[in-house]
Write a protein that holds these residues in place. Structure first.
Motif, short mmCIF file in Angstrom:
data_model
loop_
_atom_site.label_atom_id
_atom_site.label_comp_id
_atom_site.label_asym_id
_atom_site.label_seq_id
_atom_site.Cartn_x
_atom_site.Cartn_y
_atom_site.Cartn_z
N ARG A 183 0.92 -1.18 0.00
CA ARG A 183 -0.18 0.00 0.13
C ARG A 183 0.80 1.40 0.13
N ALA A 184 2.04 1.27 0.64
CA ALA A 184 2.74 2.38 0.79
C ALA A 184 3.49 2.71 -0.63
N VAL A 185 3.96 1.62 -1.31
CA VAL A 185 4.21 1.77 -2.72
C VAL A 185 3.14 2.29 -3.69
N LEU A 186 2.09 1.65 -3.53
CA LEU A 186 1.07 2.14 -4.22
C LEU A 186 0.79 3.64 -4.30
N VAL A 195 -1.26 11.80 -8.32
CA VAL A 195 -2.65 11.46 -8.10
C VAL A 195 -2.41 11.11 -6.43
N ARG A 196 -3.14 11.89 -5.60
CA ARG A 196 -2.81 11.37 -4.02
C ARG A 196 -4.29 10.40 -3.91
N LEU A 197 -3.62 9.39 -3.48
CA LEU A 197 -4.77 8.30 -3.53
C LEU A 197 -5.26 7.99 -2.00
N ALA A 198 -6.70 8.32 -1.76
CA ALA A 198 -6.99 7.97 -0.30
C ALA A 198 -7.36 6.20 -0.30
N LEU A 199 -7.23 5.43 0.77
CA LEU A 199 -7.52 4.15 0.77
C LEU A 199 -8.64 3.76 1.65
N ARG A 200 -9.16 2.85 1.47
CA ARG A 200 -10.30 2.55 2.39
C ARG A 200 -10.46 0.90 2.47
N GLY A 201 -10.69 0.35 3.47
CA GLY A 201 -10.84 -1.04 3.40
C GLY A 201 -12.08 -1.53 3.30
N ILE A 202 -12.29 -2.53 2.34
CA ILE A 202 -13.93 -3.00 2.46
C ILE A 202 -13.90 -4.81 2.58
N PRO A 226 -12.76 -1.98 8.80
CA PRO A 226 -11.64 -0.84 9.64
C PRO A 226 -10.23 -0.92 9.25
N THR A 227 -9.91 -2.06 8.44
CA THR A 227 -8.52 -2.06 7.94
C THR A 227 -8.35 -2.18 6.42
N THR A 228 -7.38 -1.51 5.92
CA THR A 228 -7.04 -1.97 4.47
C THR A 228 -5.94 -2.96 4.14
N ALA A 229 -5.83 -3.85 5.19
CA ALA A 229 -4.70 -4.80 5.30
C ALA A 229 -5.13 -6.04 4.45
N VAL A 230 -6.29 -6.18 4.03
CA VAL A 230 -6.74 -7.42 2.97
C VAL A 230 -7.07 -6.87 1.74
N LEU A 231 -8.41 -6.49 1.57
CA LEU A 231 -9.25 -5.77 0.62
C LEU A 231 -9.11 -4.42 0.75
N PHE A 232 -8.62 -3.52 -0.41
CA PHE A 232 -8.99 -2.09 -0.01
C PHE A 232 -9.26 -1.53 -1.45
N GLN A 233 -10.07 -0.20 -1.59
CA GLN A 233 -10.32 0.55 -2.57
C GLN A 233 -9.35 1.75 -2.58
N GLY A 234 -9.12 2.29 -3.57
CA GLY A 234 -8.17 3.47 -3.63
C GLY A 234 -8.97 4.52 -4.43
N TYR A 235 -8.77 5.80 -4.18
CA TYR A 235 -9.61 6.87 -4.86
C TYR A 235 -8.76 8.05 -4.99
N GLY A 236 -8.49 8.57 -6.12
CA GLY A 236 -7.64 9.74 -6.22
C GLY A 236 -7.97 10.61 -7.50
N ARG A 237 -7.62 11.82 -7.39
CA ARG A 237 -7.68 12.85 -8.62
C ARG A 237 -6.62 13.16 -9.18
N LYS A 238 -6.56 13.21 -10.39
CA LYS A 238 -5.00 13.73 -10.88
C LYS A 238 -4.98 15.26 -10.95
N ALA A 239 -4.04 15.80 -10.42
CA ALA A 239 -3.46 17.30 -10.38
C ALA A 239 -3.70 17.82 -11.73
N GLY A 240 -4.19 19.27 -11.59
CA GLY A 240 -4.00 19.85 -12.93
C GLY A 240 -5.37 20.22 -13.27
#
Ligand SMILES: C[S@@+](CC[C@H](N)C(=O)[O-])C[C@H]1O[C@@H](n2cnc3c(N)ncnc32)[C@H](O)[C@@H]1O
Length: 240
Positions: A183-186, A195-202, A226-240
Motif C-alpha cells: 500500500r505504501a508503494v502504491l 494522484v493523491r490516493l485515499a485508501l479504505r478497506g472493504i 476498519p482495515t486496509t490490510a486485506v481488500l481495499f479501494q483507492g480513490y484519487g484525482r489527478k492534479a492539474g
C-alpha cells in the motif's frame, strides 16, 4: 505481450491462462468469479457521473466487463483493456469497447481518460510502479483514478488467498502471493504521478454473505472495513 494460450499440466499460481480457460464462467451469477461481481458493484459506486459529453472511462484489466452494468447511465464511453481475448469478447457483448493489450503498456493515448479504473488487476501485475504509471498517464488532468486490490500482508494471504479460494469465492490458484500490493508503494507511485490516493478497506457484508449462501440473496454488498490490510479501494484525482 505475454501469451495467454500457453498451457502447462498444472498451471502456476497467478497464471493468466485461467481467464481464458474459465471465460464461460465470468457472468455466471454463482460461478467462481462471483466475488468480482460484488466488487464491481462497489467500484461502480466510486465512479462519478461524467462531467462532460464524450467522457471516457478506461477499465484496466476489464476481464469480461463486469463493471459495465454498474456504470451504465453515468455517461462514459467504456473502454476495456485486457490480455484475455475470450474475456474481451464477452466484455464487448456487454457494451465495452474492447482493446487487447497489456496494462503495463496500454495502447491508448496520454490523457485520454476522464476516469481510469483498475479493479482487481494490480495484484496480478509483475511491475506495480509501471502499472501505476500507465494508469496515471492515461488520466487527463482532473481525472479520477479508482482502484481495488489486495494488500501485501500475512492477513491477506490467509483470508483473500487461503480462505476465499478454499470456499470457492475465487478460482483456486488465481492469486500469486508474491504480487500482492504494497500500500505504501502504491500511494507513493500514485503521488509521484500526480494522484493523491485515499485508501479504505472493504469486505463483504457478513449478513449478506450468510443470506447469499442460503440462496436468500442474489448478491452480497461490500461494506467498509476498519482495515486496509486485506481488500481495499483507492480513490484519487489527478492534479492539474
Ligand atoms: C481478477 S480479474 C479482474 C477483472 C475485472 N477487472 C473485474 O473486476 O471483473 C484480472 C483481469 O486482469 C487481466 N490481466 C492480468 N494481467 C494483465 C495485464 N498485464 N494486462 C492486461 N490484462 C491483464 C486478466 O486477463 C483478467 O481479466
Amino acid at each position: 505481450m505475454r501469451s495467454l494460450t500457453a498451457r502447462s499440466r498444472k498451471p502456476a499460481r497467478g497464471d493468466l491462462a485461467l481467464y481464458d480457460d474459465h471465460a464461460e464462467q465470468w457472468w455466471r451469477p454463482r460461478g467462481p468469479f462471483v466475488m468480482l461481481h460484488w466488487l464491481a458493484a462497489a467500484r461502480g459506486r466510486l465512479v462519478p457521473p461524467a462531467a462532460r459529453p464524450d467522457a471516457v472511462l478506461v477499465d484496466l484489466g476489464c476481464g469480461a466487463g463486469l463493471l459495465a452494468p454498474h456504470i451504465a447511465g453515468k455517461g462514459y464511453r467504456h473502454i476495456g483493456v485486457d490480455l484475455s481475448a475470450p474475456s474481451l469478447r464477452l466484455a464487448a457483448e456487454h457494451g465495452v469497447h474492447a482493446v487487447r493489450g497489456d496494462v503495463l503498456a496500454a495502447p491508448l493515448a496520454d490523457g485520454s481518460a476522464d476516469v481510469v479504473v483498475a479493479g482487481e488487476i494490480l495484484e496480478h501485475v509483475p511491475d506495480l510502479p509501471r502499472a501505476v504509471a500507465e494508469a496515471c498517464r492515461l488520466l487527463r488532468p482532473g481525472g479520477v483514478l479508482v482502484i481495488d486490490t489486495l494488500a501485501d500482508t500475512a492477513l491477506c494471504r490467509l483470508i483473500a488467498i487461503g480462505l476465499i479460494e478454499s470456499v470457492r469465492l475465487a478460482p483456486r490458484g488465481v492469486h500469486d502471493p508474491a504480487l500482492l500490493v504494497d500500500r505504501a508503494v502504491l500511494r507513493a507511485e500514485c503521488e509521484r504521478h500526480g494522484v493523491r490516493l485515499a485508501l479504505r478497506g472493504i469486505r463483504p457484508s457478513m449478513a449478506d454473505l450468510a443470506a447469499w449462501s442460503l440462496h436468500r440473496r442474489s448478491t452480497v454488498r461490500m461494506v467498509p472495513s476498519p482495515t486496509t490490510a486485506v481488500l481495499f479501494q483507492g480513490y484519487g484525482r489527478k492534479a492539474g
